[in-house]
Design an enzyme around this catalytic site. Structure first.
Site, PDB file in Angstrom:
ATOM      1  N   GLU A 164       1.129  -9.049  -5.667  1.00 19.61           N
ATOM      2  CA  GLU A 164       0.449  -7.750  -5.608  1.00 19.61           C
ATOM      3  C   GLU A 164      -0.331  -7.574  -6.896  1.00 19.61           C
ATOM      4  O   GLU A 164       0.187  -7.868  -7.978  1.00 19.61           O
ATOM      5  CB  GLU A 164       1.433  -6.581  -5.488  1.00 19.61           C
TER       6      GLU A 164
ATOM      7  N   GLU B  93      10.139  -5.542  -4.965  1.00 21.35           N
ATOM      8  CA  GLU B  93      10.324  -4.786  -6.212  1.00 21.35           C
ATOM      9  C   GLU B  93      11.767  -4.326  -6.376  1.00 21.35           C
ATOM     10  O   GLU B  93      12.060  -3.143  -6.533  1.00 21.35           O
ATOM     11  CB  GLU B  93       9.364  -3.589  -6.244  1.00 21.35           C
TER      12      GLU B  93
HETATM   13  C1  BG6 Z   1       3.968  -1.591  -5.263  1.00 23.71           C
HETATM   14  C2  BG6 Z   1       4.555  -1.634  -3.897  1.00 23.71           C
HETATM   15  O1  BG6 Z   1       4.744  -0.739  -6.036  1.00 23.71           O
HETATM   16  O2  BG6 Z   1       2.707  -1.082  -5.459  1.00 23.71           O
HETATM   17  C3  BG6 Z   1       3.620  -1.266  -2.765  1.00 23.71           C
HETATM   18  O3  BG6 Z   1       5.211  -2.829  -3.617  1.00 23.71           O
HETATM   19  C4  BG6 Z   1       2.660  -0.207  -3.247  1.00 23.71           C
HETATM   20  O4  BG6 Z   1       4.398  -0.879  -1.674  1.00 23.71           O
HETATM   21  C5  BG6 Z   1       1.835  -0.768  -4.390  1.00 23.71           C
HETATM   22  O5  BG6 Z   1       1.838   0.316  -2.260  1.00 23.71           O
HETATM   23  C6  BG6 Z   1       0.767   0.161  -4.926  1.00 23.71           C
HETATM   24  O6  BG6 Z   1       1.309   1.390  -5.229  1.00 23.71           O
HETATM   25  P1  BG6 Z   1       0.681   2.736  -4.638  1.00 23.71           P
HETATM   26  O7  BG6 Z   1       1.638   3.760  -5.038  1.00 23.71           O
HETATM   27  O8  BG6 Z   1      -0.637   2.863  -5.298  1.00 23.71           O
HETATM   28  O9  BG6 Z   1       0.595   2.531  -3.184  1.00 23.71           O
END
Ligand code: BG6
Length: 479
Positions: free
Chosen positions: A378, A176
């Site tokens: 993701e 990111e």
């Molecule tokens: C992304 C990141 O922003 O989202 C992860 O690459 C992160 O590291 C994931 O865990 C989900 O976000 P969160 O804040 O719900 O853990």
């Protein structure tokens, strides 16, 4: 017949700082994430470089992949994973970031992990830097603001490329990277927080520092991609961006222009540099209007051109709207970004607006623009799970979310998008990056670990585990 490639990379994603734990074991040094306390949806986590007795630092133990990697990889294999997205913890290899030689014990750990993956025929997808900047580099150089960090990063990459050249093919330079375009990126991504201690929403913002730091990340990324292409032709080098899709709130041209500006600034800028190898001209106006001067050294523009990526990857969780009218209702949350509420969408318990069709739209926009293979690395629903007495977890809400997103991903492939794979976030429960919570769970596998630091770290299969196994088995046909 599935429309997805036969070698589609089904799997799941994690990051060392949220998963590994063992924060000071076998010579590992502290990273920025090891110094973050826990928080919640309503209370921001804090960054405290000086350890506070009695305070919980959730990344320090996390869900302890370090001591559970065999068990966890066996679970991934049981679901049929083809791909395992993980990150290497920079401070396991270079404890302060500034050593000249790598830490052998750290290298051995990842040797073991890659060998275990190989045993099951699972391809690693390695993020080189995922919110794990060494604390030593924050103290010495104010994180990525210091140009010196480029050389530290190159040394780190040379060490891991050489060591794992026969074990890892797919690499992502920065997780990111576009988080640096937002104030929140100063902490976890850029590490430009020298001297700061306190709640993460109170970090003083300095755009000059952030965008200069980002420039150094671009140069570092391009340098190591160039090295990889020249020395290890078997490698595939990718970038990774948050894609927080935005729609104009109305068809009022003012909303449309605001949305275009935000899309460029937040979603397109960093990947335009990674894929096209140069700063897009639209950023010149933004820099001028915000008194930002990017200091470049001779050769920087050339290296950006020479170190472009082979594939583009992104995280996709949500979308929101942009409105030129400051009175339009704001969304309650988002993956590092703000924006307006979309009346057509529902939101998660953390206020992230759920938008499966936005994924199809996004994949199409990306492929039209770049024409290189894409991968969703993701995606997922952070939710409260209930562990039943018999050890089961009935997470039909998670299955619904993922099913709808996979359906739209398949539509995008039918639209002509070249999609390499899909690794939903936190396939096994990990610490939340934004809030430091354990209660915000994404996994197919439940980990017995709670927000007060208790839990025996036992692993249990949720209903979604069995569902995802069938999805992989049928290459996405059985949803
Ligand atoms: C992304 C990141 O922003 O989202 C992860 O690459 C992160 O590291 C994931 O865990 C989900 O976000 P969160 O804040 O719900 O853990």
């Amino acid at each position: 017949m599935s429309v997805l490639r036969e070698d589609f990379l089904w799997g799941g994603a994690t990051a060392a700082n949220q998963y590994e734990g063992a924060w000071d074991v076998d010579g590992k040094g502290p990273s920025v994430s090891d110094m973050c306390t826990n928080g919640s949806h309503t209370t921001p986590k804090r960054f405290t470089p000086v350890f506070e007795e009695g305070t919980l630092y959730p990344s320090r133990e996390a869900t302890d992949f370090y001591h559970h990697y065999k068990e966890d990889i066996a679970l991934a294999a049981e679901m049929g994973f083809k791909c395992f997205r993980m990150s290497i913890n920079w401070t396991r290899i270079f404890p302060t970031g500034m050593e000249q030689e790598p830490n052998e014990a750290g290298l051995i750990f990842y040797d073991n992990v890659f060998d275990e993956l190989k045993k099951y025929g699972i391809e690693p997808l390695v993020t080189i830097s995922h919110y794990e900047i060494p604390y030593g580099l924050i103290v010495a150089y104010n994180g990525w603001y210091g140009r010196e960090v480029i050389d530290c990063f190159v040394r780190y990459c040379e060490a891991i490329f050489e060591r794992y050249q026969d074990k890892v093919k797919y690499w992502l330079t920065f997780n990111e990277i576009n988080s640096g375009t937002m104030p929140m990126g100063a902490l976890l991504s850029l590490g430009t927080v020298k001297g700061f201690s306190g709640p993460i929403n109170e970090i003083p913002d300095d755009k000059q520092v952030r965008f200069q730091g980002l420039h150094h990340q671009f140069v570092a990324s391009a340098k190591v991609i160039k090295i990889a292409h020249e020395k290890y032709p078997q490698f595939k080098m990718g970038c990774m961006c948050i894609f927080a899709t935005k729609y104009p709130y109305t068809c009022n041209p003012d909303d449309v222009l605001k949305c275009q500006a935000e899309m460029r600034h937040m979603n397109w800028f960093t990947s335009d540099v990674h894929v096209r190898g140069e700063y897009p001209t639209y950023m010149n106006r933004f820099f001028a209007e915000n008194d930002i001067t990017i200091v470049k050294e001779p050769g920087d523009d050339e290296i950006l051109k020479e170190g472009t990526v082979d594939f583009y990857t992104f995280s996709y969780y949500m979308s929101n709207c942009e409105s030129a009218d400051p009175n339009t209702a704001q969304a309650e949350g988002g993956n590092l970004v703000g924006g307006c509420k979309n009346p057509y969408l529902k939101a998660s318990d953390w206020g992230w607006q759920i938008d499966p069709k936005g994924l199809r739209y996004t994949l199409n926009e990306l492929y039209d623009r770049y024409q290189i293979p894409l991968m969703v690395v993701e995606n997922g629903l952070g939710a409260y799970d209930k562990l039943e007495e018999d050890g089961s977890v009935h997470d039909s809400y998670r299955i619904d979310y993922l099913k709808q997103h996979i359906e739209q991903m398949i539509e995008a492939v039918k639209d002509g998008v070249d999609l390499m794979g899909y690794t939903p976030w936190g396939w096994i429960d990990v610490v939340s990056a934004s809030t430091g919570e354990m209660a915000k769970r994404y996994g197919f596998v439940y980990v017995d670990k709670y927000d007060d630091g208790t839990g025996d770290l036992g692993r249990r299969r949720k209903d979604s585990f069995y569902w995802y196994k069938k999805v992989i088995e049928s290459n996405g046909e059985e949803l």
